[in-house]
Design a protein around this motif. Structure first.
Motif, PDB file in Angstrom:
ATOM      1  N   ALA C 134       0.774  -1.182  -0.104  1.00 54.57           N
ATOM      2  CA  ALA C 134      -0.010  -0.037  -0.020  1.00 54.57           C
ATOM      3  C   ALA C 134       0.775   1.206   0.075  1.00 54.57           C
ATOM      4  N   ILE C 137       2.177   1.927  -3.463  1.00 47.28           N
ATOM      5  CA  ILE C 137       1.133   2.526  -4.305  1.00 47.28           C
ATOM      6  C   ILE C 137       1.065   4.096  -4.024  1.00 47.28           C
ATOM      7  N   ALA C 138       1.038   4.297  -2.796  1.00 44.99           N
ATOM      8  CA  ALA C 138       0.952   5.735  -2.284  1.00 44.99           C
ATOM      9  C   ALA C 138       2.219   6.705  -2.786  1.00 44.99           C
ATOM     10  N   GLU C 141       1.589   7.316  -6.424  1.00 48.33           N
ATOM     11  CA  GLU C 141       0.444   7.828  -6.957  1.00 48.33           C
ATOM     12  C   GLU C 141       0.713   9.544  -6.432  1.00 48.33           C
ATOM     13  N   ILE C 211      -6.485   5.385   4.099  1.00 43.82           N
ATOM     14  CA  ILE C 211      -6.085   3.839   3.703  1.00 43.82           C
ATOM     15  C   ILE C 211      -7.124   3.083   4.608  1.00 43.82           C
ATOM     16  N   ILE C 234      -6.662   4.635  -0.574  1.00 48.74           N
ATOM     17  CA  ILE C 234      -6.421   3.129  -0.884  1.00 48.74           C
ATOM     18  C   ILE C 234      -7.400   2.316   0.069  1.00 48.74           C
ATOM     19  N   ASP C 235      -8.027   1.262  -0.867  1.00 50.37           N
ATOM     20  CA  ASP C 235      -8.832   0.294   0.020  1.00 50.37           C
ATOM     21  C   ASP C 235      -8.179  -0.995  -0.116  1.00 50.37           C
ATOM     22  N   ILE C 256      -7.927   3.531  -5.120  1.00 47.63           N
ATOM     23  CA  ILE C 256      -7.374   2.328  -5.453  1.00 47.63           C
ATOM     24  C   ILE C 256      -7.550   1.161  -4.790  1.00 47.63           C
ATOM     25  N   TRP C 257      -8.214   0.276  -5.360  1.00 44.97           N
ATOM     26  CA  TRP C 257      -8.718  -0.977  -4.442  1.00 44.97           C
ATOM     27  C   TRP C 257      -7.506  -2.102  -4.575  1.00 44.97           C
ATOM     28  N   ALA C 258      -6.741  -2.206  -3.790  1.00 45.52           N
ATOM     29  CA  ALA C 258      -5.865  -3.272  -3.912  1.00 45.52           C
ATOM     30  C   ALA C 258      -6.015  -4.470  -3.050  1.00 45.52           C
TER      31      ALA C 258
END
Lengths: 287, 287, 287, 287
Positions: C134, C137-138, C141, C211, C234-235, C256-258
């Motif tokens: 996560a 990703i952050a 982004e 998050i 972020i989910d 963003i669904w990770a």
């Protein structure tokens, strides 16, 4: 929770002084009783008569000293039964470590008793002053800094988590001894060294400081014999403790058995934690 | 650096005891003198004659007590000149806080004098026991935990960096007061709150603990008057200190002026730091 | 646990490749099957016949892909039933996310089935690669550093604890949203900002990053509308997730669904965590 | 510094976009030029004529692209000399990486030139996005989590300090390679493992990640040959870098040479750092 409540704080030590003061600062009406040697004027006085209209009556931690109210800051010796007799059925009574006698006495009088010391959020909050009290002891006793020392925390419950983190926060190399796989997994997640608390003997000679949090005999003669000279042992476990004190004395291992640290080393912090817990109780009850 | 050297450790306090013991554990030949009340048998004895063949002679920190060797663990009163007279020209002499008199005396005898206390790596290492000693004092004095407290570190040099980190490691909310833009940038990089050390007045009322590291008058009457009741001030600055002690007394602000903490609170750690510094000196000299 | 065991690793993704390799490095005999596109030669081969003598057969995570073995690195399409048919009654079968069908099939054949994914120590260990995924990703982004950013972690279970710590480890100002008093107490012990996860609306506008770890609808239209422009969501919650994705799209909130991050972002770490869990299972069974 | 100033931001990349926007949010009058492809309407426009009344003219980082203004977000090709010609003697010109030509041109026109990139507080602030950019790369490239990995930071200057801390903040086991005794002492104070940066060969085989910050040949063939398979090397040193890229290619060591990370990975953070630095310049000049 209503913003203006009527509290009676009866008996107790500096934690209850803090509690009373802080409740008043939050805007509540606060009466104290049997706190008269607390180093400042009682916020209220003249008998317990008014307690019958309190929204919440707070007893100390522990609530009782034998049959009497625990009131070390007062010259009064008040039977707990006499205190309860002044209350009305249905009133909320918050007490710490309520024993069977208090539970029964409250029930007999139709009081709503809540033991704030039994609540997990208070146990969590109290881990902090307990940990810090142990660290203070270690600083006072050791001729080395905790920074750079090798420290072992035995037991990885609430207190173990806080101790390990604060010790590392000072720069110690920290290991954690635990038994079950989940605790060991957490110790790895937080990057601590790992020992098995049921297999300590033979793995202890590197430590400068061992702090026990487990209320079971984990540091017996074999484990104590394994410690290096000068290693300090602090036992935070409630009675009967986790250390074989006889063996320690014979082996020349210095052990400090430190109990009830929150009230001793940080009474203000401990008192505020009680206040927060009582607020939670009131919120849950919809008071 | 050669692995087997001949050291003489002359005079000093428990730090020199640790130094001598640790040098011996590392495999060197070690003689001590004027450390006889150190709580354990001297590692060597019988006069200073042998010192003339030492690879390195270590004097304490500070080296001198007036004209004499600083030797609080000995009943001997040795003029420093007399010690130096036993040495040969060219010998290496490591001393702490060598004053002008010692520098001159060493030069007159053709000795190679190195002041280990003047080296930056020792100053860095000593920041740790100083910081930890200050934290111990704060724990002993405050009725709250450092965890959750608001702490201000005035000055962001070596000691300020260590203090801020250890305080936060315990869970304090830490701010740093500094003057120049680079220090302020570092305070932001490490996520501390930031104050201007030349504009403290008016910004101090939130702190539970203020620790000064700046040897200049930064906490005067106006700043002290701004503190909230119960705020503890610890002054770590060498003489004349950074606090207006008269004003503090008049205002009822508790100030603790704590000097020379490493030797007091963690003599073993402090002694080992001296050893490392001496090793660095020897390596640089190709001994 | 015995030091030389016979393992069969059947099916799976790079995590199982790591598992097989690491088991072999630990000295065990390892056979793999249906891992043939794993980028390196199978450690063993030629049919499943030999699996009947394995001390432990390991199926992937999840074990099944419909009726077939989950074997994305193989061109084989193996019905799971066919795999089980090669085994003997009493054999130990370790599988991840064993569904009802697999449980029944194992039982019908008298196999000892253990679901390693159901064990808490693996859930704890997996929180790390999920959190780090996560964070990656952050970083990718956001046009700001996580250092200095304001981040909210919704939910304070295993994953929430790890996320909060890693984010703060990078220098973010971290808050935690939780519901029960114990979780809120822990958030305070670890010095995080605190939000109430059931009262988020109105308290979200300061965050740069949110998050979610709660598998329940916690970020609905009202909460999403409260976010500031550019805030990244972020989910990490498993299906159906915790975010109203329709509302997010309409409001222009980037979400963003990770899912399944451990296997994607750190397959080696995730594979080693499975190995450790299987070792624990074997130890408990006395194999 | 006055609270309402007139700024012209001329040329640049997304950092200058952020700078212009944030200056405006702080209440200043802001004109931009040659930022027209910045993804949003210029905050001002129509020629450079108005720049002659600016309190502060800001050029990009680097200021020049050969003889022209560095203006990647514009279709304009503006000779830097032409920009300077629009200004009045005595005006303040802030530029990043001002080269000799710019210094001379500014002097010839009587402009007060300040190079914000030469200031230490900006170098400190930029260490953060550089470090975080490197961490993002490591996360993207490695099949393991940084948590639990063994990481070596070569060089312990500004960037080394931030990198070591952020890596440990994620849970990596971090070592620092440095040369001088003071740096080594700091590495011990912060509890990092320690290597000697001039004696790396033979000590590298345990690391999963090596990040170089030293602009000198520290990772040559011998050092690279010592790395374990799969170890990732990230070189953050400016040209010519610190890695023998030829040897790395021959040895199959993956090296990523990452330059100018702040503007690439966190342009908003980098732009705000430039703004703070310009504010410091203005404060020092009494503007």
């Amino acid at each position: 929770m209503r913003q203006r409540l009527n509290f009676w704080v009866i008996g107790g030590d500096p934690r209850q002084m803090t509690l009373a003061r802080s409740l008043a600062e939050d805007g509540h009406t606060v009466h104290t009783y049997a706190l008269d040697r607390g180093g400042e004027p009682s916020l209220a006085a003249d008998g317990l008569a008014g307690a019958a209209v309190a929204d919440c009556v707070v007893l100390p931690l522990p609530a009782a000293d034998g049959e009497n109210l625990n009131a070390p800051l007062s010259s009064l010796r008040l039977p707990l039964a006499q205190v309860l007799d002044t209350l009305r059925p249905g009133q909320l009574l918050c007490a710490g470590m309520a024993d069977a006698r208090l539970v029964q006495a409250a029930e007999a009088r139709g009081l709503t008793l809540r033991d704030y010391f039994a609540r997990e959020e208070l146990a969590v909050a109290n881990a902090v002053p307990t940990s810090e009290g142990a660290i203070q002891i270690a600083m006072e006793e050791l001729p080395i800094t905790l920074h750079g020392s090798k420290a072992l925390v035995v037991g990885y419950g609430r207190l173990g988590h806080v101790l390990a983190r604060q010790l590392r926060g000072l720069g110690a190399a920290v290991s954690v001894a635990a038994r079950n796989y989940t605790d060991l997994a957490w110790a790895q997640v937080w990057s601590y060294g790992v020992e098995r608390s049921d297999q300590l003997s033979g793995w202890l000679c590197g430590y400068d400081l061992v702090i026990n949090t487990v209320p079971a005999p984990v540091l017996g003669r074999a484990e104590l014999a394994d410690l290096k000279p000068g290693c300090l042992v602090i036992d935070l476990a409630s009675k009967p403790g986790g250390v074989d004190f006889t063996a320690a004395a014979e082996l020349g291992v210095k052990v400090i058995w430190a109990l009830s640290l929150p009230g001793k080393t940080a009474p203000v912090t401990a008192g505020l934690a009680i206040k927060n817990t009582i607020y939670n109780i009131l919120t849950e009850l919809g008071v």
